[in-house]
Write a protein that holds these residues in place. Structure first.
Motif, PDB file in Angstrom:
ATOM      1  N   LYS A 154       0.859  -1.180   0.000  1.00  0.00           N
ATOM      2  CA  LYS A 154       0.000   0.000   0.000  1.00  0.00           C
ATOM      3  C   LYS A 154       0.897   1.233   0.000  1.00  0.00           C
ATOM      4  CE  LYS A 154      -3.275   0.154   3.014  1.00  0.00           C
ATOM      5  NZ  LYS A 154      -4.115   0.006   4.198  1.00  0.00           N
ATOM      6  N   SER A 155       0.737   2.060  -1.025  1.00  0.00           N
ATOM      7  CA  SER A 155       1.531   3.275  -1.140  1.00  0.00           C
ATOM      8  C   SER A 155       0.597   4.445  -1.431  1.00  0.00           C
ATOM      9  CB  SER A 155       2.557   3.123  -2.269  1.00  0.00           C
ATOM     10  OG  SER A 155       3.326   4.291  -2.391  1.00  0.00           O
ATOM     11  N   ILE A 156       0.606   5.420  -0.564  1.00  0.00           N
ATOM     12  CA  ILE A 156      -0.288   6.569  -0.700  1.00  0.00           C
ATOM     13  C   ILE A 156       0.234   7.505  -1.783  1.00  0.00           C
ATOM     14  CG2 ILE A 156      -1.188   8.615   0.491  1.00  0.00           C
ATOM     15  CD1 ILE A 156      -1.225   6.959   3.047  1.00  0.00           C
ATOM     16  N   LEU A 157      -0.681   7.923  -2.654  1.00  0.00           N
ATOM     17  CA  LEU A 157      -0.331   8.885  -3.697  1.00  0.00           C
ATOM     18  C   LEU A 157      -0.270  10.283  -3.084  1.00  0.00           C
ATOM     19  CD1 LEU A 157      -2.595   7.657  -6.626  1.00  0.00           C
ATOM     20  CD2 LEU A 157      -0.151   7.271  -6.324  1.00  0.00           C
ATOM     21  N   VAL A 158       0.743  11.029  -3.500  1.00  0.00           N
ATOM     22  CA  VAL A 158       0.904  12.409  -3.025  1.00  0.00           C
ATOM     23  C   VAL A 158       0.386  13.323  -4.131  1.00  0.00           C
ATOM     24  CG1 VAL A 158       2.544  14.156  -2.282  1.00  0.00           C
ATOM     25  CG2 VAL A 158       2.900  11.758  -1.648  1.00  0.00           C
ATOM     26  N   LEU A 159      -0.534  14.200  -3.770  1.00  0.00           N
ATOM     27  CA  LEU A 159      -1.161  15.100  -4.733  1.00  0.00           C
ATOM     28  C   LEU A 159      -0.391  16.411  -4.805  1.00  0.00           C
ATOM     29  CD1 LEU A 159      -3.609  15.515  -6.588  1.00  0.00           C
ATOM     30  CD2 LEU A 159      -4.821  16.460  -4.629  1.00  0.00           C
ATOM     31  N   HIS A 160      -0.073  16.828  -6.031  1.00  0.00           N
ATOM     32  CA  HIS A 160       0.584  18.117  -6.286  1.00  0.00           C
ATOM     33  C   HIS A 160      -0.370  18.952  -7.138  1.00  0.00           C
ATOM     34  CE1 HIS A 160       4.492  16.857  -4.712  1.00  0.00           C
ATOM     35  NE2 HIS A 160       4.238  15.685  -5.280  1.00  0.00           N
ATOM     36  N   LEU A 161      -0.955  19.965  -6.508  1.00  0.00           N
ATOM     37  CA  LEU A 161      -1.930  20.794  -7.213  1.00  0.00           C
ATOM     38  C   LEU A 161      -1.275  21.855  -8.090  1.00  0.00           C
ATOM     39  CD1 LEU A 161      -4.454  21.296  -4.291  1.00  0.00           C
ATOM     40  CD2 LEU A 161      -4.659  19.738  -6.236  1.00  0.00           C
ATOM     41  N   ASP A 162      -0.026  22.213  -7.805  1.00  0.00           N
ATOM     42  CA  ASP A 162       0.615  23.328  -8.503  1.00  0.00           C
ATOM     43  C   ASP A 162       1.514  22.892  -9.662  1.00  0.00           C
ATOM     44  OD1 ASP A 162       2.452  22.102  -6.916  1.00  0.00           O
ATOM     45  OD2 ASP A 162       3.291  23.931  -6.066  1.00  0.00           O
ATOM     46  N   ALA A 163       1.313  21.690 -10.204  1.00  0.00           N
ATOM     47  CA  ALA A 163       2.123  21.245 -11.345  1.00  0.00           C
ATOM     48  C   ALA A 163       1.764  22.064 -12.578  1.00  0.00           C
ATOM     49  CB  ALA A 163       1.897  19.763 -11.599  1.00  0.00           C
ATOM     50  N   ALA A 164       2.695  22.183 -13.498  1.00  0.00           N
ATOM     51  CA  ALA A 164       2.513  23.014 -14.688  1.00  0.00           C
ATOM     52  C   ALA A 164       1.344  22.545 -15.546  1.00  0.00           C
ATOM     53  CB  ALA A 164       3.800  23.010 -15.512  1.00  0.00           C
ATOM     54  N   ASP A 165       1.135  21.254 -15.661  1.00  0.00           N
ATOM     55  CA  ASP A 165       0.062  20.727 -16.516  1.00  0.00           C
ATOM     56  C   ASP A 165      -1.232  20.464 -15.755  1.00  0.00           C
ATOM     57  OD1 ASP A 165       1.780  20.762 -18.653  1.00  0.00           O
ATOM     58  OD2 ASP A 165       2.355  18.665 -18.458  1.00  0.00           O
ATOM     59  N   GLY A 166      -1.352  20.953 -14.571  1.00  0.00           N
ATOM     60  CA  GLY A 166      -2.542  20.699 -13.771  1.00  0.00           C
ATOM     61  C   GLY A 166      -2.204  19.751 -12.634  1.00  0.00           C
ATOM     62  N   PRO A 167      -3.182  19.378 -11.837  1.00  0.00           N
ATOM     63  CA  PRO A 167      -2.930  18.535 -10.681  1.00  0.00           C
ATOM     64  C   PRO A 167      -2.400  17.151 -11.088  1.00  0.00           C
ATOM     65  CG  PRO A 167      -5.281  18.974 -10.932  1.00  0.00           C
ATOM     66  CD  PRO A 167      -4.586  19.724 -11.989  1.00  0.00           C
ATOM     67  N   CYS A 201       6.824   3.371  -6.012  1.00  0.00           N
ATOM     68  CA  CYS A 201       7.254   2.841  -7.307  1.00  0.00           C
ATOM     69  C   CYS A 201       7.737   3.954  -8.233  1.00  0.00           C
ATOM     70  CB  CYS A 201       6.124   2.053  -7.971  1.00  0.00           C
ATOM     71  SG  CYS A 201       4.743   3.060  -8.538  1.00  0.00           S
ATOM     72  N   ARG A 202       7.475   5.198  -7.878  1.00  0.00           N
ATOM     73  CA  ARG A 202       7.854   6.353  -8.697  1.00  0.00           C
ATOM     74  C   ARG A 202       7.435   6.131 -10.149  1.00  0.00           C
ATOM     75  NH1 ARG A 202      10.213   9.730  -5.374  1.00  0.00           N
ATOM     76  NH2 ARG A 202      11.539   8.955  -3.748  1.00  0.00           N
ATOM     77  N   ASP A 203       6.182   5.692 -10.277  1.00  0.00           N
ATOM     78  CA  ASP A 203       5.641   5.347 -11.579  1.00  0.00           C
ATOM     79  C   ASP A 203       5.235   6.605 -12.355  1.00  0.00           C
ATOM     80  OD1 ASP A 203       4.824   3.665 -13.609  1.00  0.00           O
ATOM     81  OD2 ASP A 203       2.775   3.601 -12.866  1.00  0.00           O
ATOM     82  N   GLY A 204       6.063   7.591 -12.310  1.00  0.00           N
ATOM     83  CA  GLY A 204       5.790   8.802 -13.091  1.00  0.00           C
ATOM     84  C   GLY A 204       4.684   9.630 -12.466  1.00  0.00           C
ATOM     85  N   TRP A 205       4.492  10.764 -13.025  1.00  0.00           N
ATOM     86  CA  TRP A 205       3.465  11.665 -12.557  1.00  0.00           C
ATOM     87  C   TRP A 205       2.159  11.312 -13.232  1.00  0.00           C
ATOM     88  CZ3 TRP A 205       4.479  15.339  -8.872  1.00  0.00           C
ATOM     89  CH2 TRP A 205       5.822  15.471  -8.531  1.00  0.00           C
ATOM     90  N   MET A 206       1.114  11.122 -12.452  1.00  0.00           N
ATOM     91  CA  MET A 206      -0.189  10.769 -12.999  1.00  0.00           C
ATOM     92  C   MET A 206      -1.078  11.995 -12.962  1.00  0.00           C
ATOM     93  SD  MET A 206      -0.926   7.086 -11.271  1.00  0.00           S
ATOM     94  CE  MET A 206      -0.150   7.331  -9.677  1.00  0.00           C
ATOM     95  N   ARG A 207      -1.771  12.195 -14.059  1.00  0.00           N
ATOM     96  CA  ARG A 207      -2.760  13.271 -14.068  1.00  0.00           C
ATOM     97  C   ARG A 207      -3.803  12.952 -13.021  1.00  0.00           C
ATOM     98  NH1 ARG A 207      -2.517  17.755 -16.449  1.00  0.00           N
ATOM     99  NH2 ARG A 207      -4.742  17.762 -16.744  1.00  0.00           N
ATOM    100  N   ALA A 208      -4.149  13.930 -12.244  1.00  0.00           N
ATOM    101  CA  ALA A 208      -5.071  13.692 -11.123  1.00  0.00           C
ATOM    102  C   ALA A 208      -6.183  14.717 -11.130  1.00  0.00           C
ATOM    103  CB  ALA A 208      -4.307  13.722  -9.815  1.00  0.00           C
TER     104      ALA A 208
END
Length: 150
Positions: free
Chosen positions: A118-131, A138-145
């Motif tokens: 179980k790995s909690i996703l960390v939300l970044h609201l201030d990313a350039a392309d949106g949240p 796993c550092r499976d890349g940035w997921m659009r959220a």
């Protein structure tokens, strides 16, 4: 004459002792076979008890896993991006307002389904392309959220 009778009695006793010894040897053989079978059955019983214990432990773990999984729902958090969202049920207590058992959170679908972690996703609201959300395990890349941010 009494010596002859004594000799005959002695011969009969010797014969009876030899017959008795042969029967006792047979009886000992049967008892040893029974004891060996008893040891064998004891070993089989021990193996079956161990197998039963392992099966019960596996069943307990599976039930715990099912219970844990039932606390989450697989949802889409962005275009084709999936995550597990916690199903928060309010906890009733002495407080006037019910409180949530745990804060709302999302788990990485790949980590939980593939790795069992179980790995909690960390939300970044201030990313350039949106949240976006990232799994730090796993550092499976940035997921659009997009759907989490709403």
């Amino acid at each position: 004459m009494s010596q002859a009778v004594d000799l005959v009695r002695g011969a009969l006793q010797l014969r009876d002792a030899q017959l008795l010894g042969a029967e006792l040897a047979k009886l000992n053989h049967v008892l040893l076979d029974a004891q060996q079978r008893l040891f064998s059955l004891g070993a089989e019983l021990l193996a079956l008890q161990e197998q039963h214990f392992k099966a019960r432990e596996e069943l307990r773990e599976m039930r715990e896993t099912l219970a844990e999984r039932s606390r989450y729902t697989l949802v889409e958090i962005g275009q084709g991006q999936m995550a597990y969202r916690s199903n928060n049920a309010p906890v009733l207590g002495a407080a006037i307002e019910p409180v949530l058992a745990q804060p709302q959170h999302y788990l990485c679908q790949q980590c939980w389904d593939i790795r069992g972690a179980k790995s909690i996703l960390v939300l970044h609201l201030d990313a350039a392309d949106g949240p976006v959300a990232i799994c730090r395990n796993c550092r499976d890349g940035w997921m659009r959220a997009d759907l989490i941010a709403r």
